[in-house]
Design an enzyme around this catalytic site. Structure first.
Site, mmCIF file in Angstrom:
data_model
loop_
_atom_site.group_PDB
_atom_site.id
_atom_site.type_symbol
_atom_site.label_atom_id
_atom_site.label_comp_id
_atom_site.label_asym_id
_atom_site.label_seq_id
_atom_site.Cartn_x
_atom_site.Cartn_y
_atom_site.Cartn_z
ATOM 1 N N TYR A 12 -7.104 3.777 0.090
ATOM 2 C CA TYR A 12 -6.814 3.941 -1.338
ATOM 3 C C TYR A 12 -7.635 5.041 -2.028
ATOM 4 C CZ TYR A 12 -4.382 -0.473 -0.573
ATOM 5 O OH TYR A 12 -3.539 -1.439 -0.098
ATOM 6 N N ARG A 15 3.034 1.292 6.632
ATOM 7 C CA ARG A 15 1.992 0.287 6.878
ATOM 8 C C ARG A 15 2.600 -0.987 7.482
ATOM 9 N NH1 ARG A 15 -1.546 -0.212 1.685
ATOM 10 N NH2 ARG A 15 -2.804 -1.405 3.171
ATOM 11 N N HIS A 42 2.666 4.022 -5.800
ATOM 12 C CA HIS A 42 1.665 3.474 -4.882
ATOM 13 C C HIS A 42 0.746 4.589 -4.426
ATOM 14 C CE1 HIS A 42 3.790 -0.310 -4.675
ATOM 15 N NE2 HIS A 42 4.909 0.387 -4.552
ATOM 16 N N LEU A 43 -0.514 4.246 -4.270
ATOM 17 C CA LEU A 43 -1.483 5.208 -3.734
ATOM 18 C C LEU A 43 -1.177 5.496 -2.265
ATOM 19 C CD1 LEU A 43 -4.207 3.174 -5.424
ATOM 20 C CD2 LEU A 43 -4.183 5.641 -5.759
ATOM 21 N N SER A 44 -1.010 4.422 -1.503
ATOM 22 C CA SER A 44 -0.687 4.558 -0.085
ATOM 23 C C SER A 44 0.828 4.654 0.074
ATOM 24 C CB SER A 44 -1.217 3.341 0.686
ATOM 25 O OG SER A 44 -0.503 2.175 0.313
ATOM 26 N N ARG A 91 4.855 -4.932 3.914
ATOM 27 C CA ARG A 91 4.808 -3.981 2.787
ATOM 28 C C ARG A 91 6.065 -3.117 2.696
ATOM 29 N NH1 ARG A 91 -0.665 -4.363 1.168
ATOM 30 N NH2 ARG A 91 -1.957 -4.782 2.972
ATOM 31 N N GLU A 145 7.941 3.240 -10.199
ATOM 32 C CA GLU A 145 7.084 2.506 -9.267
ATOM 33 C C GLU A 145 6.186 3.510 -8.548
ATOM 34 O OE1 GLU A 145 9.253 1.120 -5.836
ATOM 35 O OE2 GLU A 145 7.622 -0.177 -5.171
ATOM 36 N N PRO A 157 -2.782 -6.452 -9.165
ATOM 37 C CA PRO A 157 -3.924 -7.104 -8.553
ATOM 38 C C PRO A 157 -4.709 -6.229 -7.584
ATOM 39 C CG PRO A 157 -1.874 -7.974 -7.667
ATOM 40 C CD PRO A 157 -1.515 -7.133 -8.850
ATOM 41 N N ASN A 158 -6.016 -6.376 -7.686
ATOM 42 C CA ASN A 158 -6.997 -5.728 -6.803
ATOM 43 C C ASN A 158 -7.165 -4.232 -7.055
ATOM 44 O OD1 ASN A 158 -7.695 -8.126 -5.267
ATOM 45 N ND2 ASN A 158 -5.601 -8.003 -4.476
ATOM 46 N N ASP A 212 12.329 -9.017 -12.397
ATOM 47 C CA ASP A 212 13.206 -9.386 -13.518
ATOM 48 C C ASP A 212 12.729 -8.751 -14.822
ATOM 49 O OD1 ASP A 212 14.827 -10.852 -11.862
ATOM 50 O OD2 ASP A 212 14.139 -12.815 -12.534
ATOM 51 N N ALA A 265 0.187 -5.831 -4.579
ATOM 52 C CA ALA A 265 0.862 -6.747 -3.656
ATOM 53 C C ALA A 265 2.067 -7.450 -4.289
ATOM 54 C CB ALA A 265 -0.125 -7.783 -3.136
ATOM 55 N N ASN A 315 2.057 0.378 -10.827
ATOM 56 C CA ASN A 315 1.612 0.043 -9.478
ATOM 57 C C ASN A 315 1.346 -1.450 -9.496
ATOM 58 O OD1 ASN A 315 0.502 -0.381 -7.002
ATOM 59 N ND2 ASN A 315 -0.975 1.311 -7.098
ATOM 60 N N ARG A 375 -12.575 -0.556 -2.661
ATOM 61 C CA ARG A 375 -11.595 -1.310 -1.876
ATOM 62 C C ARG A 375 -10.958 -0.382 -0.842
ATOM 63 N NH1 ARG A 375 -5.489 -2.822 -3.825
ATOM 64 N NH2 ARG A 375 -4.951 -4.056 -1.986
ATOM 65 N N HIS A 409 5.749 -6.635 -3.397
ATOM 66 C CA HIS A 409 6.442 -7.180 -2.232
ATOM 67 C C HIS A 409 6.870 -8.633 -2.414
ATOM 68 C CE1 HIS A 409 4.625 -3.538 -0.752
ATOM 69 N NE2 HIS A 409 3.409 -4.039 -0.895
HETATM 70 C C1 DQA Z 1 -0.496 -0.521 -3.159
HETATM 71 C C2 DQA Z 1 0.230 -0.930 -1.880
HETATM 72 C C3 DQA Z 1 0.409 -2.432 -1.809
HETATM 73 O O1 DQA Z 1 1.042 -2.791 -0.600
HETATM 74 C C4 DQA Z 1 -0.942 -3.125 -1.869
HETATM 75 O O2 DQA Z 1 -0.772 -4.529 -1.883
HETATM 76 C C5 DQA Z 1 -1.777 -2.676 -3.005
HETATM 77 C C6 DQA Z 1 -1.815 -1.258 -3.313
HETATM 78 C C7 DQA Z 1 -0.790 0.992 -3.201
HETATM 79 O O3 DQA Z 1 -1.065 1.497 -4.290
HETATM 80 O O4 DQA Z 1 -0.790 1.654 -2.159
HETATM 81 O O5 DQA Z 1 -2.482 -3.454 -3.636
HETATM 82 O O6 DQA Z 1 0.347 -0.829 -4.269
#
Ligand code: DQA
Length: 146
Positions: free
Chosen positions: A22, A106, A99-101, A110, A97, A9-10, A86, A76, A73, A17, A79
């Site tokens: 990011y 943070r 993540h950009l950040s 998170r 797994e 998502p997002n 599962d 959210a 990735n 964003r 978390h």
């Molecule tokens: C994220 C980190 C997550 O906490 C956040 O909800 C995202 C992006 C990252 O790529 O840093 O949507 O997965």
């Protein structure tokens, strides 16, 4: 070897964003550069993005049937989602797994990843390079005898 790059998502909003967190690259730009790197490494890349938890579960199950690995990735859902955890633990192909950040640097909410414990490994904090590093791992893994 086919690798699925899956974004939750997002992440379709990348580029506009919170660019300070990011980065300025759009998701399409990141996906294109992963396809170029994949071609150099001899890997075929398929990309999926969804804002919906169930669609991500479906995509993980599809990846199990059609791909040799997943770069995930989950945004959210990392978390919060027992369903995605599962799905990751229920499939046979390795999931990395990403993540950009760096979520550990943070907000407190998170700092927990439901996915880390069922993933092959986690790569965070390197912006779009997090995905590239995961791809390099898959390429090296595919070069090694089983
Ligand atoms: C994220 C980190 C997550 O906490 C956040 O909800 C995202 C992006 C990252 O790529 O840093 O949507 O997965």
């Amino acid at each position: 070897m086919k690798i699925m790059v899956m974004n939750g998502p997002n992440l379709n909003l990348l580029g506009r964003r919170e660019p300070a967190i990011y980065g300025k690259q759009t998701l399409s730009e990141i996906e294109e550069s992963l396809k170029v790197l994949g071609a150099e490494l001899g890997l075929e890349i398929v990309c999926v993005q969804s804002n919906r938890e169930g669609e991500l579960v479906d995509a993980l199950q599809e990846a199990d049937a059609s791909c040799q690995g997943v770069i995930l990735n989950a945004g959210a859902y990392t978390h919060t989602s027992v369903a995605i955890r599962d799905a990751v633990s229920g499939i046979s192909v390795p999931v990395v797994e990403v993540h950009l950040s760096n979520p550990l640097a943070r907000e407190v909410f998170r700092k927990t990843s439901l996915l880390a414990g069922v993933s092959a490994g986690s790569i965070s904090g390197f912006g779009a390079e997090s995905y590239a590093l995961a791809l390099i791992w898959f390429a090296r893994k595919s070069d090694q005898p089983a």
